[in-house]
Design an enzyme around this catalytic site. Structure first.
Site, PDB file in Angstrom:
ATOM      1  N   SER A  39       0.848  -1.189   0.000  1.00 53.89           N
ATOM      2  CA  SER A  39       0.000   0.000   0.000  1.00 53.89           C
ATOM      3  C   SER A  39       0.885   1.241   0.000  1.00 53.89           C
ATOM      4  O   SER A  39       2.056   1.189  -0.382  1.00 53.89           O
ATOM      5  CB  SER A  39      -0.949  -0.014   1.209  1.00 53.89           C
ATOM      6  OG  SER A  39      -1.922   1.005   1.096  1.00 53.89           O
ATOM      7  N   ASN A  40       0.329   2.366   0.426  1.00 59.92           N
ATOM      8  CA  ASN A  40       1.073   3.622   0.499  1.00 59.92           C
ATOM      9  C   ASN A  40       0.551   4.434   1.671  1.00 59.92           C
ATOM     10  O   ASN A  40      -0.338   3.978   2.407  1.00 59.92           O
ATOM     11  CB  ASN A  40       0.952   4.392  -0.822  1.00 59.92           C
ATOM     12  CG  ASN A  40      -0.502   4.609  -1.218  1.00 59.92           C
ATOM     13  OD1 ASN A  40      -1.228   5.360  -0.576  1.00 59.92           O
ATOM     14  ND2 ASN A  40      -0.945   3.924  -2.279  1.00 59.92           N
ATOM     15  N   ASP A  41       1.082   5.645   1.850  1.00 61.78           N
ATOM     16  CA  ASP A  41       0.768   6.439   3.040  1.00 61.78           C
ATOM     17  C   ASP A  41      -0.425   7.381   2.880  1.00 61.78           C
ATOM     18  O   ASP A  41      -0.662   8.213   3.764  1.00 61.78           O
ATOM     19  CB  ASP A  41       1.994   7.260   3.458  1.00 61.78           C
ATOM     20  CG  ASP A  41       3.131   6.381   3.949  1.00 61.78           C
ATOM     21  OD1 ASP A  41       2.838   5.360   4.598  1.00 61.78           O
ATOM     22  OD2 ASP A  41       4.306   6.712   3.686  1.00 61.78           O
ATOM     23  N   SER A  42      -1.162   7.280   1.794  1.00 58.44           N
ATOM     24  CA  SER A  42      -2.294   8.191   1.599  1.00 58.44           C
ATOM     25  C   SER A  42      -3.351   8.000   2.692  1.00 58.44           C
ATOM     26  O   SER A  42      -3.764   6.879   2.981  1.00 58.44           O
ATOM     27  CB  SER A  42      -2.928   7.952   0.227  1.00 58.44           C
ATOM     28  OG  SER A  42      -4.084   8.748   0.070  1.00 58.44           O
TER      29      SER A  42
ATOM     30  N   ALA B 130      -4.670   7.346  -4.092  1.00 58.21           N
ATOM     31  CA  ALA B 130      -3.326   6.875  -4.449  1.00 58.21           C
ATOM     32  C   ALA B 130      -3.441   5.388  -4.766  1.00 58.21           C
ATOM     33  O   ALA B 130      -3.454   4.545  -3.867  1.00 58.21           O
ATOM     34  CB  ALA B 130      -2.359   7.121  -3.304  1.00 58.21           C
TER      35      ALA B 130
END
Length: 402
Positions: A211-214, A278
């Protein structure tokens, strides 16, 4: 903004109650009509007489102080107010509000209040972060109650932490920014808007993912403001951690393909699509059906990744006359250059570029700054402000160009 507005100030039992005196003074200077109600605990820190001298109004403390037989005091107090502000708001009072408990004048009047409510919490850091307090605040936000976040600073306990009441001037400024009394223009009335938000997850196995930090905050802020401007809003969210803005229709997803399916289901019927989410560029080709176990004599593991669908590019190719497609470009370097390339490659009408390498305005931050790029070649740098205010600025600029 507050001139001649009827503001009820509710003071509860925390050491920061002394700051409520300064806050009431500021409200009066703004031209507001102010009445104060206090809990019995608050009276241990500040005298009701002090508020009475400042406001020239009787301060309400006792639920059964019914000296006017023509009204029920706590209902009359609630009906009088055009804005209710709880400052400082203790964990106890927040819990009572979240659960509809009315066991004193303050909570009884608040339960009967239909005017906008603003809560300004102040408490020990551990109390603020306790799951019960988080749950209560989330519940109240879902019901449309506004919160002014506590500040980080020196607490009564003798150490620094988050829970300190912001300075009265800052509280007043943030309340003004909420624009609770402004009649919102509705330039998007009759328009249908599709917005995506949050960071998608791609499963490695049942307990791990890419995943990502959004955080999803920007997409949610844009959805909330679009509703205020009259739009019918569908929010496709990859996060469940944020309260759903009032009036927004929401559908939850996890993966990029899940988001693609939801977006394509709605795209043909919308006027504006804003892809804020994101979306993971790649996914694991064959996610494990069971948890992958660590093998003691192997130091490496290989994951084969395959490209995810490019949702923004699909919308750019599918859009019909009258539809507007807007994308976000989160970059760490050459931000404007890459955003311009994305604008062309995706056949978008606008790209909103942001520099996520700057932690003060990157993923998860409450403040944000972006540049709007249009297919006609315009570049508009917006100011660094809260995501709620930035959403208003983005819509203001988009509406001027649509």
């Amino acid at each position: 903004m507050l001139n001649q507005k009827k503001v009820a100030v509710y003071v509860t039992g925390g050491i920061a109650a002394y700051k409520a005196l300064l806050f009431v003074r500021l409200l009066i200077k703004e031209g507001a009509q102010v009445k104060v109600a206090m809990t019995q605990s608050a009276c241990q820190f500040v005298s009701p007489l002090t508020f009475q001298v400042l406001t020239k109004e009787k301060v309400m403390v006792d639920t059964f102080d019914e000296n006017d037989p023509s009204v029920v005091q706590h209902i009359h107090f609630a009906d009088w107010s055009e804005l209710a502000i709880v400052i400082p708001a203790t964990a106890n009072t927040i819990a009572k509000m979240a659960n509809g408990i009315a066991d004193n004048f303050v909570t009884s009047a608040l339960l009967a209040t239909t005017a906008p409510k603003v809560i300004v919490p102040a408490m020990n850091e551990h109390m603020w972060e306790n799951p019960a307090t988080v749950r209560n605040c989330t519940q109240l936000q879902k019901e449309g109650v506004h919160f002014i976040e506590p500040a980080v600073g020196f607490l009564a306990e003798g150490y620094s932490g988050k829970g300190r009441l912001p300075e009265p001037e800052e509280v007043l400024q943030q309340i003004k920014e909420l624009n609770l009394f402004e009649q919102e223009e509705q330039p998007l009335l009759g328009k249908k808007v599709l917005i995506t938000a949050g960071g998608t997850k791609e499963r490695i196995d049942p307990v791990r993912y890419i995943s990502n930090d959004s955080s999803g905050k920007m997409g949610y802020a844009l959805a909330e403001d679009a509703v205020k401007k009259g739009a019918e809003v569908i929010l496709i969210s990859a996060t469940t951690a944020l309260p759903v803005p009032k009036g927004v229709k929401i559908e939850y997803v996890e993966s990029a393909r899940g988001m693609q399916e939801k977006v394509l289901n709605h795209f043909s019927s919308v006027d504006i699509a804003i892809m804020v989410a994101a979306v993971s560029d790649y996914r694991v080709k064959e996610p494990a059906t069971q948890k992958i176990k660590k093998i003691d004599d192997e130091d490496e593991i290989t994951l084969t990744l395959v490209k995810n669908p490019d949702i923004l590019k699909q919308l750019g190719s599918l859009k019909k006359e009258g539809q507007t497609v807007i994308g976000f470009a989160a970059e760490t370097h050459q931000v404007i250059e890459f955003a311009k390339q994305k604008l062309v490659k995706k056949n978008a009408d606008f790209i909103i570029a942001n520099d996520v390498s700057d932690q003060s305005i990157g993923f998860g931050a409450d403040m944000h700054q972006v540049t709007i790029l249009s297919k006609t070649g315009e570049e508009i740098l917006l100011p660094k402000v809260s995501k709620q205010l930035l959403a208003k600025e983005i819509w203001k600029n988009l509406i001027q160009h649509l």
